[in-house]
Design an enzyme around this catalytic site. Structure first.
Site, PDB file in Angstrom:
ATOM      1  CG  HIS A 198      -1.684  -1.250   1.406  1.00 20.27           C
ATOM      2  ND1 HIS A 198      -1.288  -2.247   2.281  1.00 20.27           N
ATOM      3  CD2 HIS A 198      -2.788  -1.714   0.787  1.00 20.27           C
ATOM      4  CE1 HIS A 198      -2.132  -3.255   2.201  1.00 20.27           C
ATOM      5  NE2 HIS A 198      -3.053  -2.968   1.300  1.00 20.27           N
ATOM      6  CB  CYS A 238       1.473  -1.510  -5.828  1.00 25.76           C
ATOM      7  SG  CYS A 238       0.915  -1.628  -7.538  1.00 25.76           S
ATOM      8  CG  HIS A 253      -6.938   2.350   2.363  1.00 29.99           C
ATOM      9  ND1 HIS A 253      -5.776   2.179   1.638  1.00 29.99           N
ATOM     10  CD2 HIS A 253      -7.625   1.181   2.231  1.00 29.99           C
ATOM     11  CE1 HIS A 253      -5.774   0.969   1.099  1.00 29.99           C
ATOM     12  NE2 HIS A 253      -6.887   0.351   1.452  1.00 29.99           N
ATOM     13  CD  GLU A 294      -3.415   3.398  -2.940  1.00 27.37           C
ATOM     14  OE1 GLU A 294      -3.404   4.230  -3.857  1.00 27.37           O
ATOM     15  OE2 GLU A 294      -4.054   2.331  -2.984  1.00 27.37           O
ATOM     16  CB  THR A 342      -4.240   2.598  -6.975  1.00 26.48           C
ATOM     17  OG1 THR A 342      -4.080   1.749  -5.826  1.00 26.48           O
ATOM     18  CG2 THR A 342      -3.043   3.513  -7.118  1.00 26.48           C
ATOM     19  CB  SER A 400      -9.708  -5.832   0.612  1.00 27.74           C
ATOM     20  OG  SER A 400      -9.601  -5.645  -0.784  1.00 27.74           O
ATOM     21  CB  SER A 401      -9.901  -0.047  -0.595  1.00 28.35           C
ATOM     22  OG  SER A 401     -10.541   0.904  -1.409  1.00 28.35           O
ATOM     23  CG  ASN A 402      -9.149  -4.495  -4.509  1.00 26.25           C
ATOM     24  OD1 ASN A 402      -9.643  -5.501  -4.991  1.00 26.25           O
ATOM     25  ND2 ASN A 402      -8.102  -4.552  -3.689  1.00 26.25           N
ATOM     26  CB  SER A 434      -5.307  -8.562  -1.657  1.00 29.17           C
ATOM     27  OG  SER A 434      -6.496  -7.986  -1.194  1.00 29.17           O
TER      28      SER A 434
END
EC number: 1.17.7.4
Length: 316
Positions: free
Chosen positions: A79, A101, A129, A131, A170, A228-230, A273
């Site tokens: 992150h 990343c 978060h 990131e 992202t 997990s955000s995504n 992930s």
């Protein structure tokens, strides 16, 4: 007893992205090179199964650098981290490997470039978060203003509306972010956007696959972690795209079978992930209860690969 028929739509792409793949590989290669224990600041990726697997191999997960001894290698999560973290590791003469990343690093570089040009930064992201914390920590306090929604844009107190740029986390919802960007452009016509979309290819691709799959399925499960955000965005995208029941599950044991009574079609995807082994576990759980026909819903083919840092490619 005959099993009821069920069409299982599998989204593609789904699951691991190149950045997650690389981050896990970095921990495994660090363990192979330096032996256990290797310390990891924050969960390397947001998935309990992955973290537990690496713990079993000798990785020790901590939240802060001061929980790490000076004489063992430390890895920074995918992150990204604030600039102060590698600076502190350097000051302690620690061996450290940055598993950020490359697509997150791209946003960090972008932020620094805009700041060098005298622009104040607006970041579209989720407060707290890792990131977002890492990206905002690339610049001095107050240089990055955080917004999450179009409403937040109205309350922004900027230094100079003519000298602004925006960057994004992202792993956001593509559609939600477009609304915030529209609000920024409306209020600050001179604001500078990224050369290329900050939301990464993997997030975008997984959301597009869900949009294609959601109208076909009575229900949809996203395999992923609650932090997990995504993965959480995939649930929202599925619901918005017309799927009446969209839920996040960490693994097969989390499936609420009563909520799925009477369905004849099911959509399955996974956050970036989530490992394939957990997706297969969910598919097998449906095969135990239904006469399953699997259909792929493929909207993109991914062949991205990121190299691991040079320090891990060199002999010990």
């Amino acid at each position: 007893m005959t099993k009821p028929p069920l069409t299982l739509y599998m989204a593609a792409p789904r699951g691991f992205c190149a950045g997650v793949d690389r981050a896990i590989k970095i921990v495994e290669m660090a363990l192979a090179k330096w032996g256990a224990p290797v310390y990891v600041r924050h969960e390397i990726v947001h998935n309990k199964y992955v973290v537990d697997d690496l713990k079993a191999k000798g990785a020790v997960f901590v939240e802060e650098l001061d929980q790490c001894p000076d004489d063992r290698p430390v890895i920074f999560s995918a992150h990204g981290v604030p600039k102060s973290v590698p600076a502190a590791a350097k000051a302690r003469e620690m061996v450290y490997v940055d598993a950020t990343c490359p697509l997150v690093s791209k946003v960090h570089i972008e932020a620094a470039r805009h700041a060098d040009a005298g622009l104040q930064m607006v970041m579209i992201g989720h407060a707290g978060h890792p990131e977002t914390v890492g990206t905002m920590g690339q610049l001095p306090e107050g240089e990055v203003l955080l917004v999450e929604t179009p409403d937040d844009v109205a309350g922004l107190d900027v230094r100079d509306p003519e000298k602004l740029a925006y960057i994004t986390q992202t792993t956001l919802s593509v559609d939600d972010t477009a609304e915030v960007v529209a609000a920024l452009n409306a209020r600050f016509p001179a604001i500078v956007g990224p050369h290329k979309e900050d939301i990464c290819y993997a997030t975008t691709n997984r959301q597009e696959a869900v949009k294609a799959m959601a109208p076909l399925a009575d229900a949809m499960l996203v395999v992923g972690a609650p932090n997990s955000s995504n993965s959480k965005r995939l649930v929202e995208v599925g619901a918005r795209a017309g799927c009446k029941y969209a839920q996040l599950v960490q693994r097969a044991t989390d499936i609420d079978w009563r909520a799925l009574e009477g369905i004849s079609s099911m959509g399955i995807t996974a956050g970036a992930s989530a490992p394939e082994v957990l997706i297969n576990e969910v598919v097998d759980a449906f095969k135990d209860r239904y006469d399953v026909t699997v259909e792929m819903v493929e909207t993109a083919v991914e062949n991205v690969e990121f190299k691991v840092p040079r320090v891990l490619r060199e002999p010990a």
